[in-house]
Scaffold this motif. Structure first.
Motif, PDB file in Angstrom:
ATOM      1  N   PRO A  77       0.805  -1.239   0.000  1.00  0.00           N
ATOM      2  CA  PRO A  77       0.000   0.000   0.000  1.00  0.00           C
ATOM      3  C   PRO A  77       0.832   1.281   0.000  1.00  0.00           C
ATOM      4  O   PRO A  77       0.574   2.187  -0.804  1.00  0.00           O
ATOM      5  CB  PRO A  77      -0.850  -0.120   1.267  1.00  0.00           C
ATOM      6  N   GLU A  78       1.819   1.370   0.893  1.00  0.00           N
ATOM      7  CA  GLU A  78       2.604   2.606   0.976  1.00  0.00           C
ATOM      8  C   GLU A  78       3.438   2.818  -0.283  1.00  0.00           C
ATOM      9  O   GLU A  78       3.604   3.938  -0.755  1.00  0.00           O
ATOM     10  CB  GLU A  78       3.512   2.612   2.213  1.00  0.00           C
ATOM     11  N   TYR A  79       3.988   1.730  -0.820  1.00  0.00           N
ATOM     12  CA  TYR A  79       4.783   1.826  -2.041  1.00  0.00           C
ATOM     13  C   TYR A  79       3.915   2.326  -3.202  1.00  0.00           C
ATOM     14  O   TYR A  79       4.277   3.270  -3.906  1.00  0.00           O
ATOM     15  CB  TYR A  79       5.411   0.474  -2.385  1.00  0.00           C
ATOM     16  N   SER A  80       2.750   1.703  -3.387  1.00  0.00           N
ATOM     17  CA  SER A  80       1.842   2.119  -4.465  1.00  0.00           C
ATOM     18  C   SER A  80       1.417   3.571  -4.296  1.00  0.00           C
ATOM     19  O   SER A  80       1.376   4.335  -5.274  1.00  0.00           O
ATOM     20  CB  SER A  80       0.598   1.227  -4.486  1.00  0.00           C
ATOM     21  N   ALA A  81       1.112   3.959  -3.065  1.00  0.00           N
ATOM     22  CA  ALA A  81       0.707   5.345  -2.810  1.00  0.00           C
ATOM     23  C   ALA A  81       1.847   6.308  -3.127  1.00  0.00           C
ATOM     24  O   ALA A  81       1.627   7.371  -3.728  1.00  0.00           O
ATOM     25  CB  ALA A  81       0.261   5.502  -1.358  1.00  0.00           C
ATOM     26  N   SER A  82       3.073   5.949  -2.740  1.00  0.00           N
ATOM     27  CA  SER A  82       4.209   6.840  -3.004  1.00  0.00           C
ATOM     28  C   SER A  82       4.428   7.009  -4.497  1.00  0.00           C
ATOM     29  O   SER A  82       4.674   8.110  -4.982  1.00  0.00           O
ATOM     30  CB  SER A  82       5.476   6.328  -2.317  1.00  0.00           C
ATOM     31  N   LYS A  83       4.314   5.922  -5.253  1.00  0.00           N
ATOM     32  CA  LYS A  83       4.538   5.999  -6.697  1.00  0.00           C
ATOM     33  C   LYS A  83       3.362   6.642  -7.422  1.00  0.00           C
ATOM     34  O   LYS A  83       3.545   7.310  -8.442  1.00  0.00           O
ATOM     35  CB  LYS A  83       4.852   4.607  -7.251  1.00  0.00           C
ATOM     36  N   GLY A  84       2.145   6.484  -6.894  1.00  0.00           N
ATOM     37  CA  GLY A  84       1.002   7.211  -7.444  1.00  0.00           C
ATOM     38  C   GLY A  84       1.187   8.707  -7.263  1.00  0.00           C
ATOM     39  O   GLY A  84       0.849   9.509  -8.143  1.00  0.00           O
ATOM     40  N   GLY A  85       1.749   9.089  -6.127  1.00  0.00           N
ATOM     41  CA  GLY A  85       2.055  10.491  -5.892  1.00  0.00           C
ATOM     42  C   GLY A  85       3.084  11.020  -6.871  1.00  0.00           C
ATOM     43  O   GLY A  85       3.001  12.168  -7.321  1.00  0.00           O
ATOM     44  N   VAL A  86       4.044  10.192  -7.233  1.00  0.00           N
ATOM     45  CA  VAL A  86       5.060  10.588  -8.214  1.00  0.00           C
ATOM     46  C   VAL A  86       4.401  10.878  -9.563  1.00  0.00           C
ATOM     47  O   VAL A  86       4.731  11.863 -10.224  1.00  0.00           O
ATOM     48  CB  VAL A  86       6.163   9.507  -8.355  1.00  0.00           C
ATOM     49  N   VAL A  87       3.447  10.044  -9.963  1.00  0.00           N
ATOM     50  CA  VAL A  87       2.751  10.252 -11.234  1.00  0.00           C
ATOM     51  C   VAL A  87       2.043  11.612 -11.234  1.00  0.00           C
ATOM     52  O   VAL A  87       2.193  12.413 -12.168  1.00  0.00           O
ATOM     53  CB  VAL A  87       1.747   9.106 -11.504  1.00  0.00           C
ATOM     54  N   ALA A  88       1.287  11.897 -10.189  1.00  0.00           N
ATOM     55  CA  ALA A  88       0.549  13.164 -10.109  1.00  0.00           C
ATOM     56  C   ALA A  88       1.509  14.354 -10.013  1.00  0.00           C
ATOM     57  O   ALA A  88       1.311  15.377 -10.684  1.00  0.00           O
ATOM     58  CB  ALA A  88      -0.394  13.144  -8.908  1.00  0.00           C
ATOM     59  N   TYR A  89       2.550  14.230  -9.205  1.00  0.00           N
ATOM     60  CA  TYR A  89       3.507  15.320  -9.035  1.00  0.00           C
ATOM     61  C   TYR A  89       4.242  15.621 -10.348  1.00  0.00           C
ATOM     62  O   TYR A  89       4.513  16.781 -10.666  1.00  0.00           O
ATOM     63  CB  TYR A  89       4.487  14.987  -7.915  1.00  0.00           C
ATOM     64  N   THR A  90       4.551  14.589 -11.107  1.00  0.00           N
ATOM     65  CA  THR A  90       5.228  14.781 -12.395  1.00  0.00           C
ATOM     66  C   THR A  90       4.405  15.677 -13.306  1.00  0.00           C
ATOM     67  O   THR A  90       4.935  16.575 -13.967  1.00  0.00           O
ATOM     68  CB  THR A  90       5.502  13.420 -13.067  1.00  0.00           C
ATOM     69  N   LYS A  91       3.097  15.458 -13.348  1.00  0.00           N
ATOM     70  CA  LYS A  91       2.221  16.284 -14.180  1.00  0.00           C
ATOM     71  C   LYS A  91       2.249  17.735 -13.714  1.00  0.00           C
ATOM     72  O   LYS A  91       2.286  18.670 -14.526  1.00  0.00           O
ATOM     73  CB  LYS A  91       0.792  15.738 -14.136  1.00  0.00           C
ATOM     74  N   ASN A  92       2.261  17.934 -12.393  1.00  0.00           N
ATOM     75  CA  ASN A  92       2.316  19.278 -11.826  1.00  0.00           C
ATOM     76  C   ASN A  92       3.605  19.993 -12.231  1.00  0.00           C
ATOM     77  O   ASN A  92       3.588  21.144 -12.661  1.00  0.00           O
ATOM     78  CB  ASN A  92       2.192  19.176 -10.301  1.00  0.00           C
ATOM     79  N   VAL A  93       4.727  19.301 -12.104  1.00  0.00           N
ATOM     80  CA  VAL A  93       6.022  19.905 -12.440  1.00  0.00           C
ATOM     81  C   VAL A  93       6.108  20.200 -13.937  1.00  0.00           C
ATOM     82  O   VAL A  93       6.604  21.247 -14.339  1.00  0.00           O
ATOM     83  CB  VAL A  93       7.192  19.009 -11.981  1.00  0.00           C
ATOM     84  N   ALA A  94       5.616  19.280 -14.760  1.00  0.00           N
ATOM     85  CA  ALA A  94       5.674  19.485 -16.213  1.00  0.00           C
ATOM     86  C   ALA A  94       4.992  20.790 -16.614  1.00  0.00           C
ATOM     87  O   ALA A  94       5.509  21.535 -17.458  1.00  0.00           O
ATOM     88  CB  ALA A  94       5.028  18.301 -16.929  1.00  0.00           C
ATOM     89  N   LEU A  95       3.859  21.076 -15.996  1.00  0.00           N
ATOM     90  CA  LEU A  95       3.156  22.323 -16.293  1.00  0.00           C
ATOM     91  C   LEU A  95       3.989  23.539 -15.900  1.00  0.00           C
ATOM     92  O   LEU A  95       3.999  24.554 -16.598  1.00  0.00           O
ATOM     93  CB  LEU A  95       1.816  22.355 -15.558  1.00  0.00           C
ATOM     94  N   ARG A  96       4.701  23.439 -14.780  1.00  0.00           N
ATOM     95  CA  ARG A  96       5.443  24.606 -14.280  1.00  0.00           C
ATOM     96  C   ARG A  96       6.767  24.844 -14.981  1.00  0.00           C
ATOM     97  O   ARG A  96       7.225  25.983 -15.046  1.00  0.00           O
ATOM     98  CB  ARG A  96       5.645  24.477 -12.769  1.00  0.00           C
ATOM     99  N   VAL A  97       7.426  23.807 -15.502  1.00  0.00           N
ATOM    100  CA  VAL A  97       8.723  24.018 -16.153  1.00  0.00           C
ATOM    101  C   VAL A  97       8.602  24.241 -17.652  1.00  0.00           C
ATOM    102  O   VAL A  97       9.569  24.639 -18.303  1.00  0.00           O
ATOM    103  CB  VAL A  97       9.728  22.876 -15.853  1.00  0.00           C
ATOM    104  N   ALA A  98       7.427  24.003 -18.207  1.00  0.00           N
ATOM    105  CA  ALA A  98       7.235  24.140 -19.653  1.00  0.00           C
ATOM    106  C   ALA A  98       7.564  25.547 -20.149  1.00  0.00           C
ATOM    107  O   ALA A  98       8.088  25.710 -21.253  1.00  0.00           O
ATOM    108  CB  ALA A  98       5.810  23.765 -20.035  1.00  0.00           C
ATOM    109  N   GLY A  99       7.299  26.547 -19.332  1.00  0.00           N
ATOM    110  CA  GLY A  99       7.580  27.931 -19.717  1.00  0.00           C
ATOM    111  C   GLY A  99       9.051  28.200 -19.967  1.00  0.00           C
ATOM    112  O   GLY A  99       9.402  29.152 -20.674  1.00  0.00           O
ATOM    113  N   TRP A 100       9.922  27.395 -19.417  1.00  0.00           N
ATOM    114  CA  TRP A 100      11.368  27.528 -19.643  1.00  0.00           C
ATOM    115  C   TRP A 100      11.833  26.629 -20.785  1.00  0.00           C
ATOM    116  O   TRP A 100      13.029  26.501 -21.034  1.00  0.00           O
ATOM    117  CB  TRP A 100      12.158  27.176 -18.394  1.00  0.00           C
ATOM    118  N   GLY A 101      10.887  25.962 -21.445  1.00  0.00           N
ATOM    119  CA  GLY A 101      11.251  25.042 -22.516  1.00  0.00           C
ATOM    120  C   GLY A 101      11.776  23.722 -21.982  1.00  0.00           C
ATOM    121  O   GLY A 101      12.400  22.952 -22.709  1.00  0.00           O
TER     122      GLY A 101
END
Length: 191
Positions: free
Chosen positions: A149-173
């Motif tokens: 459970p904790e492993y799956s939750a941690s990696k699910g968080g990575v998936v969601a966080y990656t999308k968040n970061v992608a939106l924020r760094v896109a402006g720098w190319g």
């Protein structure tokens, strides 16, 4: 007659050229392979962070490129140690342009290491002007929920966080992606 393979450099093959690449958890498994690939694709410097100095030494020896590699012991869950190691990394190697978050665990520290430490390292050193690419090593378990459970939750968080970061760094190319493999035999999960 088989056609000759296309060996012309493409964007993916040249992305590492002349860049400084930092790989957390780069001492073994997927992290070690990422370092080798970065060097093969022309990285100026590959910097390995790992909690185990023996793993760092093994990766650097395997790379056989001492002028283009460096390794530092760093526990990514220790904020002070991460700050000190990053200062040392940039002083000796220059600015980090590609960040690969590969440090991970499969134990009671799953959320602290696999998710919280990844977020801290990325927020402090990845989400900034000058970064070119960020790669998070996730897991298929982050999509399927199959594993502990904790492993799956941690990696699910990575998936969601990656999308968040992608939106924020896109402006720098810059880009931010996650690589989410299924079962991979590494030193973390050997029987």
């Amino acid at each position: 007659m088989r056609p000759e393979p296309d060996t012309k450099p493409n964007k993916n093959m040249t992305r590492f050229k002349d860049k400084c690449v930092l790989i957390t958890g780069g001492g073994s498994g997927i992290g070690r392979i990422m370092g080798r690939l970065a060097l093969e694709r022309g990285a100026r410097k590959v910097v390995v962070w790992d909690i185990d100095e023996r793993n760092i030494a093994a990766s650097l020896a395997a790379y056989a490129a001492p002028e283009r590699t460096a390794g530092y012991r760093a526990d990514v869950s220790d904020r002070r140690q991460v700050e000190e190691t990053f200062a040392r990394t940039t002083a000796e190697c220059g600015p980090v342009e590609i960040l690969i978050n590969c440090a991970g665990t499969q134990n009671e520290d799953d959320i602290d290491v696999n998710l919280k430490a990844l977020i801290r390292v990325t927020e402090k050193y990845g989400v900034r002007e000058g970064i070119r690419a960020i790669l998070h090593i996730g897991s298929a378990s982050g999509h399927t929920g199959s594993e502990f459970p904790e492993y799956s939750a941690s990696k699910g968080g990575v998936v969601a966080y990656t999308k968040n970061v992608a939106l924020r760094v896109a402006g720098w190319g810059a880009t931010c992606n996650s690589l989410d493999p299924g079962g991979v035999l590494t030193p973390l999960n050997r029987p």
